[in-house]
Structures are given as C-alpha cells and as structure tokens.
Design a protein around this motif. Structure first.
Motif, PDB file in Angstrom:
ATOM      1  N   GLN A  72      32.511 -67.209 -44.012  1.00  0.00           N
ATOM      2  CA  GLN A  72      32.128 -66.717 -45.331  1.00  0.00           C
ATOM      3  C   GLN A  72      31.591 -67.845 -46.205  1.00  0.00           C
ATOM      4  O   GLN A  72      31.153 -67.601 -47.310  1.00  0.00           O
ATOM      5  CB  GLN A  72      33.316 -66.018 -45.996  1.00  0.00           C
ATOM      6  CG  GLN A  72      33.710 -64.729 -45.279  1.00  0.00           C
ATOM      7  CD  GLN A  72      34.931 -64.042 -45.848  1.00  0.00           C
ATOM      8  OE1 GLN A  72      35.917 -63.886 -45.139  1.00  0.00           O
ATOM      9  NE2 GLN A  72      34.888 -63.605 -47.101  1.00  0.00           N
TER      10      GLN A  72
ATOM     11  N   PHE B  26      36.047 -59.510 -44.711  1.00  0.00           N
ATOM     12  CA  PHE B  26      37.163 -59.062 -45.567  1.00  0.00           C
ATOM     13  C   PHE B  26      38.143 -60.179 -45.876  1.00  0.00           C
ATOM     14  O   PHE B  26      39.280 -59.912 -46.248  1.00  0.00           O
ATOM     15  CB  PHE B  26      37.881 -57.861 -44.946  1.00  0.00           C
ATOM     16  CG  PHE B  26      36.947 -56.766 -44.506  1.00  0.00           C
ATOM     17  CD1 PHE B  26      36.160 -56.105 -45.444  1.00  0.00           C
ATOM     18  CD2 PHE B  26      36.823 -56.407 -43.164  1.00  0.00           C
ATOM     19  CE1 PHE B  26      35.274 -55.105 -45.055  1.00  0.00           C
ATOM     20  CE2 PHE B  26      35.939 -55.412 -42.769  1.00  0.00           C
ATOM     21  CZ  PHE B  26      35.164 -54.761 -43.708  1.00  0.00           C
ATOM     22  N   GLY B  27      37.741 -61.417 -45.660  1.00  0.00           N
ATOM     23  CA  GLY B  27      38.616 -62.545 -45.978  1.00  0.00           C
ATOM     24  C   GLY B  27      38.997 -63.374 -44.767  1.00  0.00           C
ATOM     25  O   GLY B  27      39.446 -64.502 -44.908  1.00  0.00           O
TER      26      GLY B  27
ATOM     27  N   LEU C  92      37.302 -66.852 -44.535  1.00  0.00           N
ATOM     28  CA  LEU C  92      37.266 -67.657 -45.760  1.00  0.00           C
ATOM     29  C   LEU C  92      37.646 -69.101 -45.497  1.00  0.00           C
ATOM     30  O   LEU C  92      37.295 -69.990 -46.250  1.00  0.00           O
ATOM     31  CB  LEU C  92      38.227 -67.082 -46.807  1.00  0.00           C
ATOM     32  CG  LEU C  92      37.738 -65.856 -47.581  1.00  0.00           C
ATOM     33  CD1 LEU C  92      38.868 -65.251 -48.391  1.00  0.00           C
ATOM     34  CD2 LEU C  92      36.582 -66.226 -48.506  1.00  0.00           C
TER      35      LEU C  92
ATOM     36  N   TRP D  57      43.891 -64.394 -47.075  1.00  0.00           N
ATOM     37  CA  TRP D  57      43.358 -63.436 -48.038  1.00  0.00           C
ATOM     38  C   TRP D  57      42.713 -62.277 -47.289  1.00  0.00           C
ATOM     39  O   TRP D  57      41.951 -62.475 -46.358  1.00  0.00           O
ATOM     40  CB  TRP D  57      42.322 -64.112 -48.928  1.00  0.00           C
ATOM     41  CG  TRP D  57      42.860 -65.304 -49.646  1.00  0.00           C
ATOM     42  CD1 TRP D  57      43.609 -65.304 -50.793  1.00  0.00           C
ATOM     43  CD2 TRP D  57      42.703 -66.683 -49.287  1.00  0.00           C
ATOM     44  NE1 TRP D  57      43.919 -66.597 -51.147  1.00  0.00           N
ATOM     45  CE2 TRP D  57      43.373 -67.455 -50.254  1.00  0.00           C
ATOM     46  CE3 TRP D  57      42.046 -67.334 -48.237  1.00  0.00           C
ATOM     47  CZ2 TRP D  57      43.415 -68.855 -50.203  1.00  0.00           C
ATOM     48  CZ3 TRP D  57      42.091 -68.723 -48.176  1.00  0.00           C
ATOM     49  CH2 TRP D  57      42.761 -69.466 -49.156  1.00  0.00           C
ATOM     50  N   MET D  58      43.018 -61.081 -47.727  1.00  0.00           N
ATOM     51  CA  MET D  58      42.334 -59.889 -47.217  1.00  0.00           C
ATOM     52  C   MET D  58      41.943 -59.056 -48.426  1.00  0.00           C
ATOM     53  O   MET D  58      42.699 -58.952 -49.389  1.00  0.00           O
ATOM     54  CB  MET D  58      43.254 -59.108 -46.275  1.00  0.00           C
ATOM     55  CG  MET D  58      42.614 -57.862 -45.673  1.00  0.00           C
ATOM     56  SD  MET D  58      43.638 -57.232 -44.321  1.00  0.00           S
ATOM     57  CE  MET D  58      42.974 -55.569 -44.148  1.00  0.00           C
ATOM     58  N   ARG D  59      40.791 -58.466 -48.341  1.00  0.00           N
ATOM     59  CA  ARG D  59      40.163 -57.763 -49.471  1.00  0.00           C
ATOM     60  C   ARG D  59      41.163 -57.335 -50.567  1.00  0.00           C
ATOM     61  O   ARG D  59      42.110 -56.606 -50.291  1.00  0.00           O
ATOM     62  CB  ARG D  59      39.390 -56.547 -48.964  1.00  0.00           C
ATOM     63  CG  ARG D  59      38.412 -56.004 -49.981  1.00  0.00           C
ATOM     64  CD  ARG D  59      37.485 -54.996 -49.369  1.00  0.00           C
ATOM     65  NE  ARG D  59      36.402 -54.687 -50.308  1.00  0.00           N
ATOM     66  CZ  ARG D  59      35.389 -53.879 -50.017  1.00  0.00           C
ATOM     67  NH1 ARG D  59      35.310 -53.318 -48.830  1.00  0.00           N
ATOM     68  NH2 ARG D  59      34.451 -53.636 -50.896  1.00  0.00           N
TER      69      ARG D  59
ATOM     70  N   PRO E  39      43.030 -59.605 -52.245  1.00  0.00           N
ATOM     71  CA  PRO E  39      44.252 -60.334 -51.894  1.00  0.00           C
ATOM     72  C   PRO E  39      45.224 -60.418 -53.072  1.00  0.00           C
ATOM     73  O   PRO E  39      44.827 -60.779 -54.171  1.00  0.00           O
ATOM     74  CB  PRO E  39      43.731 -61.720 -51.493  1.00  0.00           C
ATOM     75  CG  PRO E  39      42.402 -61.857 -52.156  1.00  0.00           C
ATOM     76  CD  PRO E  39      41.834 -60.474 -52.172  1.00  0.00           C
TER      77      PRO E  39
ATOM     78  N   GLN F  76      31.622 -67.065 -49.955  1.00  0.00           N
ATOM     79  CA  GLN F  76      31.583 -65.692 -50.437  1.00  0.00           C
ATOM     80  C   GLN F  76      32.973 -65.085 -50.393  1.00  0.00           C
ATOM     81  O   GLN F  76      33.518 -64.811 -49.327  1.00  0.00           O
ATOM     82  CB  GLN F  76      30.631 -64.815 -49.631  1.00  0.00           C
ATOM     83  CG  GLN F  76      30.587 -63.409 -50.224  1.00  0.00           C
ATOM     84  CD  GLN F  76      29.389 -62.603 -49.812  1.00  0.00           C
ATOM     85  OE1 GLN F  76      29.327 -62.137 -48.704  1.00  0.00           O
ATOM     86  NE2 GLN F  76      28.439 -62.433 -50.714  1.00  0.00           N
ATOM     87  N   GLY F  77      33.546 -64.909 -51.565  1.00  0.00           N
ATOM     88  CA  GLY F  77      34.879 -64.337 -51.658  1.00  0.00           C
ATOM     89  C   GLY F  77      35.276 -64.187 -53.102  1.00  0.00           C
ATOM     90  O   GLY F  77      34.599 -64.673 -54.009  1.00  0.00           O
ATOM     91  N   GLY F  78      36.377 -63.477 -53.298  1.00  0.00           N
ATOM     92  CA  GLY F  78      36.931 -63.349 -54.642  1.00  0.00           C
ATOM     93  C   GLY F  78      36.025 -62.615 -55.612  1.00  0.00           C
ATOM     94  O   GLY F  78      36.123 -62.806 -56.821  1.00  0.00           O
TER      95      GLY F  78
ATOM     96  N   GLU G 190      36.542 -56.603 -54.631  1.00  0.00           N
ATOM     97  CA  GLU G 190      37.997 -56.416 -54.498  1.00  0.00           C
ATOM     98  C   GLU G 190      38.452 -55.099 -55.139  1.00  0.00           C
ATOM     99  O   GLU G 190      39.219 -54.342 -54.544  1.00  0.00           O
ATOM    100  CB  GLU G 190      38.766 -57.588 -55.118  1.00  0.00           C
ATOM    101  CG  GLU G 190      38.135 -58.969 -54.950  1.00  0.00           C
ATOM    102  CD  GLU G 190      38.078 -59.487 -53.536  1.00  0.00           C
ATOM    103  OE1 GLU G 190      38.934 -59.119 -52.720  1.00  0.00           O
ATOM    104  OE2 GLU G 190      37.147 -60.258 -53.226  1.00  0.00           O
TER     105      GLU G 190
END
Ligand code: MOS
Length: 721
Positions: A215, A246-247, A250, A353-355, A357, A511-513, A687
């Motif tokens: 990610q 989905f994490g 990450l 972390w999963m979607r 989180p 790409q996250g959060g 999220e």
C-alpha cells in the motif's frame, strides 16, 4: 499559494469512469506477481507445524537434492540481514517489541511461521522441495485463545493508550437507566483478491528492483533500505496496481525481507507469492477484541455517563494497538466518559490494521449499546442519538470543521423507509420471515498529510501528474484526474494522466487511513494551481483564463512546463476537530426456524465532504458496506486452540459475502464541502464505509427477532441458541 475552492459539485451520475478500468478488465494491468524478469526463481516456505517452542533439528538434505532447487534457507544457513530491525512504515513504529525476524534463530513463535525457504527454478519444484523439509521440535505449551487470557491484558505503553477519564464515568451505576453489556469481535482476516507477493531483483551488489504488493511504495523502499543498509534510492519499488488490501499491505512483512535476502544470495530474481492459507498466518488480521460498555442515562434519554473498555490480542513478540475505544470519547455529548484499552499477548502472528482499524471494532460495541439503550427507553434509536448529538467535540471543546451527521440520519431514514420500523422487536412477519430494521453510525478522523506532486504540461497539451502513491483499488488515479480537471478548467480528463505506484516518483504517503484523496488530492490541487500561475506569468497580462497550453509552449519554444509542489494541511486544522461520518441502515429478514439472516436492503450515507469522484466514491461505499455485512454475519478466523492452527484458512471456510448475499446497496452522500481539511473540501470515506455497519446489522437482527447477538459473526446457531 492561492487556493481555489472547488464549488462545482457534480451530480454522481457525472463522475468519470475509472481511468484504469479498461486495463483492469482486460487483464492488461500488471500486479506484483505478474511481472517477468529473466532468470526468475521461485520461493516457497516450509512452515512450522507447532505453535510454540524451538526447532530441535531441521533436515533440508532431501529438499536441496530435489530437482531444480537452487537453495534452501533455514536459521542455520541464512545470511544475516544487516539491518534486520525493520517492520514497516517508519512513521508508524510498533509501540512495543518488533516484527518477527525470519531465520535468525531456532524459536517458533506461532504456528505456520516459516522455518525454511526453498528457492527453485519453478514454483511447482519449489513447492515440492518445501514439502521435503523435515523439522523436529521441542514443543512448549501455547495459548492462542485470547478469551482465556483477558485477565492478563495490560495497558500499552505511551500516553495515547492511558485510561481516559472525563468527569465521573462511574456514575452510570447510580443512573436512572443503566446498561452493562459485553461484546466480542473475532479475528477477521483481510482476504483481498490479490495474494501478497514480491519479486526481488538485485541489479547490482547494492541495488535492487522490487515488484511488491504494498500500500506504500515509499514505505516499502525505506523498510528494505533499512534492512539491507542501502541508500533508499538504491531500492526501486513498483506497485502499479494493487488487487485490494484492506490494510494487510500497510507494513513490510517478514516474507518480503526474506525474498530480498534470498535473491541476493542466489544472485537471481526471486518471486514469492503467499498461498491463501499463508495469508492467514503472515500478513496480519483484525484482532480478537472483547469489549464492555456501561452506560447511564436519564429516563428521557440523556446520556450521563459511559465507560468503554476493550481488551484485544497481540502477538508475543510485538505490540499491535488501535484506537478501539477512542470514538466513545467524542461521538456523543456526555459529561462523564471513561475509556480503557488493553492488549494481551498470545502465540499468534501480529495483528494489523484492517479497514476501519479500531473504530470498526469499537463502533460495533458502542452503536449496539446505544441501540440497547434506546430499546430500554422504548425510544427510536435515531431520536436517542439526536438527543445526544455532540455539537462541539466533547473531548477538547473544539468546533467540528464540518459535521453533517443529523443530515445523514435523515437522508438514510427517508431512503430506507425507517417510518415502517416498529420500535417493539419481533413485531413484523412476512411470508414466514421476521423483518427488522437497524442502523449504526461510523466515524473516522479526516486528516491531510504531506505529499509531493510533479505537474507537467507536455508539448501536446497533456497534463502529467506524478507521485509515489499506490491505488489499492479505490480509484485514486480517477479521483486525482477529476481534481486536476476541475482546477484546469478546460482540460478534458482524457488529456490528464496520473502516474503512480513507483518509489522513484515524488514522495507520497502510504495509502491508508482514509487520507489519500485529501493528502494527494490537496497536493495535486496545489501543483495544478502553481502550474497555472507559471503559465500566467509566461503569458503575461492579457492572457485568457483558458489558454491553449500546447500553443503557449510552442510560442515560447518550450518543450514542456513543470512544477513540483509539496503540500500538507494548514495549521488552521489544529483549531478544529475533523471527522468523516457514516450512517448505515439495513433491513433484514430472519428465518425463525433456521436462524438464517438475509439482508434485504442497505442504505449507507456518508458525510465525506465534497465528493470529488462520484462513481468511485459510490463503489467505495458499496464495498465498505459489503465488508461490514461480512463482518456482521460471516467472517471469523477460527483457530483450533489445541493445535494453534486455523481450521478455515481458505475462502471455502472463511466466508465473505458473495453476490447472492448482497442486495442492491444505496450509497448516499451529504456532499457538503469541508474546506478546513483541504481545498477540495473532501473528507475520507474508505474507513467509514465499513465502520458502524456491523452494529446496524446486529441492531436490525434484534429488531427482527428480539435476540441481541453481542458476539460476531451473527451465525444461525447463535440465533437459535
Ligand atoms: Mo486501511 S486499514 O487504512 O488500509
């Protein structure tokens, strides 16, 4: 720099198609494992069959002699990884312990842990040779059942995790109406379509190219550079397409470091693709979490106190933490609030972390509890929420930059036909099925980080935008193209190209959060403004607002014109609390004799600020809703604790929703801009698309049946029991 407010909000039908849609549906899009490098070799792990202990002997002779085998690595012969202290995004270090280091000693910390790695000239030969690795172990007693060690949970170090107290939270005990409930969210495993994969190709002694399922190409670049003590520029990481994550991509995981190590040693490129089973053992999962919620309220439904406690699992070697209880501090106006967060180590791999989180887990408890309270008060659950609406952030007294939660309640209620809901459970039957309605809200921080974007006007009038972000499938390139096209009024989206997924491009975050549209979009916006200004200076006075850029370049004898802009959120953001909100509504039917739950209708409403990419936003919300339905009704990683192994480590045993499980989903957007967060007025939505959905389903099941299921997933046996 001048900021341009993007007030031109298109209706959702006007969003553009995915810029990479054709590449994806025709198979032209290349995912990490699909690249070919001359001389490729293939890596396959042999994995521990015990859960805890040490390797007594490990026999690799047969594997080494098997056809096509180039090398077999174990802790006895694997070369040292010089800086083996890495573990992922350096900006998000684990708060305690560290990631597992493979092949450094003879300890086994979880079942399925790689104990040997075979490199062969084909995947099939590597797989066969790995089956010939024979290990003997000194077994030690293990514990994988988090529910058995909840009393050993402890507060993680660091002020972020300290018990939170506002007022006198224990007042709930003497409140006129009170509630004491416990909830359990099991292990959920990301299971994206694309398996974790890496190709590691050393092009020189101190230089390599990596095709990785990640990610964050910059974060992977840094992690590998640290591990192998290389300058980051010597590590080239490519992730042009990512097939969902989905994490679970990450951070940089041990298998990635192992593949790089092996490739260096065999002096050939190494391809490693995890099996679906290995996904369960090596790339994280949403941790099992037990929660307790105590609520006190007045008889007319004013919250007077809430205590929210969570205890979650982590691994024995590393602390994984998330903000499970945090939303309870600010979601509702309540004078007395306490939160407690603890973790307990078990003999498993580290969660991640999963979607959604933290909040996905926390919202199941909080939003179920609010529904339970509404039921006790015989009050409509939306009415209860409105009576406790937080007009300012009760945690710090700051105003919200924007908050359209009340609008979202109304839009969703109207669309699903909430007026048909009976407050008394088990009061509607149709054709032998019990019918119920439920809703639940979600919230997630809406921030903006730092990103650098290079914007180039090319000689043919094509606008090229470049930055090292990845797109895990949400439509980042599509959204960025639309942002650029709105700033550069007059340049059609067909003449805008967004290049991403390569660590040599200007830096972007992982790409996250739910941060990328805001962060990278903000930088795209600012780079486009700067490039326009550069053109204005070039043209001088008298230029039109929509110049022919190709002609200007030609007139000025320039091959191209470019700017590189780094931008991040304004300091003004500190004066506000910024969150995205969602409200999920579902109608379910439950078969009273079999306990089967069918979701009939779903309406998800997002307060995500201005919607910059209507079509992909709609898909994003639908995908999150489906993830939430899976979490509510079917997903659970089941470990046989006698052996410490998953019994359902595949897509036959680990159920995710299929088309037949999912009705038409309505995705609605409040679509009001929040210009405090970024110049597009966009807030995140990745999220919140999932957060709160599992409670909505549980609340609907209660409304249908009168049975309150507090342990996910809501399987038929629980409804019949
Ligand atoms: Mo997401 S859990 O920020 O990939």
């Amino acid at each position: 720099m001048k900021q341009q407010e993007l007030l031109n909000i298109p209706p959702f039908t006007e969003g553009i198609d995915r810029v990479d849609g054709r590449l994806k549906v025709t198979g032209a899009a290349k995912y990490a494992a699909e690249f070919e490098v001359p001389g490729m070799t293939y890596a396959v792990f042999a994995n521990s069959t015990i859960t805890k202990g040490t390797i007594k002997t490990i026999d690799i002779k047969a594997a080494e002699k098997a056809p096509g085998v180039l090398a077999v690595f174990t802790y006895l012969n694997a070369p040292k990884v010089p800086g083996y202290e890495t573990g992922g995004d350096p900006s998000k270090p684990p708060s305690g312990g560290g990631p597992l280091k493979l092949f450094v000693d003879n300890t086994v910390k979880y079942n399925g842990q790689p104990v040997a790695m075979v490199i062969a000239d084909s995947f099939e030969r590597a797989t066969y040779a790995a089956s010939l690795v024979k290990a003997e172990y000194n077994k030690e007693a293990h514990q994988t059942d988090t529910s058995k060690v909840l009393d050993k949970a402890a507060t993680p170090k660091g002020s972020r995790f300290a018990d939170y107290k506002r007022g006198t939270p224990d007042d709930w005990q003497s409140a006129p109406v009170k509630l004491e409930t416990e909830y359990v969210v099991p292990i959920d495993v990301h299971n994206p379509m694309e398996l974790s994969a890496i190709i590691a190709h050393w092009t020189a002694d101190d230089k390599l190219t990596v095709y990785d399922k990640t990610q964050g190409v910059k974060s992977t670049q840094n992690a590998i550079a640290q591990a192998f003590k290389l300058p980051p520029d010597n590590v080239q990481v490519t992730a042009k397409f990512v097939g969902g994550a989905f994490g679970n991509a990450l951070r940089t995981w041990p298998h990635e470091i192992a593949a790089v190590m092996a490739a260096k040693q065999v002096k050939r490129p190494v391809k490693l693709v995890l099996t679906r089973e290995m996904q369960f053992y090596t790339v994280g999962y949403r941790p099992y979490t037990w929660q307790k919620i105590n609520v006190g309220a007045t008889a007319d439904g004013k919250l007077t106190s809430i205590v929210h406690e969570a205890r979650a699992q982590t691994s024995s070697f590393e602390e994984f933490t998330e903000g499970t209880v945090n939303m309870t501090r600010f979601m509702y106006a309540c004078p007395n609030v306490g939160t407690i967060y603890k973790i307990t180590p078990v003999d498993v791999n580290t969660p991640t972390w999963m979607r959604g989180p933290g909040e996905a887990t926390g919202a199941f408890a909080l939003e179920s509890a609010i529904d339970e309270l509404a039921d006790k008060l015989n009050m409509d659950p939306i009415e209860l929420r409105i009576r406790n609406h937080a007009d300012i952030d009760p945690q710090n007294g700051k105003p919200f930059s924007t908050k359209y939660l009340k609008e979202a309640y109304q839009m969703g209620a109207d669309k699903i036909g909430w007026q048909n809901r009976k407050n008394k459970p088990r009061s509607v039957q149709e054709n032998g099925w019990l019918i119920g309605y439920g809703m639940g809200s979600g919230v997630f921080g809406a921030g903006r980080g730092r990103a650098t974007v290079k914007a180039t006007m090319q000689s043919d009038g094509t606008l090229l935008l470049q930055t090292a972000v990845t797109d895990i499938g949400v439509g980042t390139g599509t959204a960025m193209t639309q942002i650029a096209s709105e700033v550069f009024t007059g340049i059609p989206v067909s003449k805008i190209k967004f290049e991403l997924g390569d660590s040599s491009l200007p830096p972007s975050p992982t790409q996250g959060g739910s941060m990328i549209t805001s962060t990278v979009g903000g930088a795209v916006h600012d780079a486009c403004i700067a490039l326009k200004e550069k053109f204005q200076q070039l043209i001088g006075n008298g230029g039109t607002d929509k110049p022919d850029y190709a002609q200007v370049l030609k007139d000025k004898n320039l091959p191209q014109l470019d700017v590189t802009i780094t931008s991040s959120g304004s300091s003004e953001m500190r004066n506000f609390s910024s969150y995205s909100y969602s409200v999920h509504f579902v109608q379910v039917k439950v078969h009273p004799k079999t306990g089967v739950v069918r979701v009939n209708k779903v309406v998800s409403v997002a307060d995500s600020g201005h919607i910059v990419s209507p079509k992909t936003a709609r898909s994003q919300v639908i995908g999150g809703a489906i993830g939430g339905i899976g979490m509510a009704l079917m997903e659970e990683g089941v470990i046989d604790h006698r052996f410490g192994r998953y019994v359902n480590a595949d897509l036959a045993g680990y159920h995710v929703p299929v088309h037949a499980d999912i009705p038409q989903i309505e995705a609605l957007f409040v679509n009001k801009p929040d210009y405090k967060v970024n110049p597009m007025g966009a807030k995140g939505m990745g999220e919140i698309a999932l957060i709160g959905m599992s409670a909505a389903v549980a609340n609907a099941v209660y409304n249908a049946t009168g049975k309150r299921i507090r342990e996910l997933p809501i399987t038929p046996d629980k409804l019949l029991g």
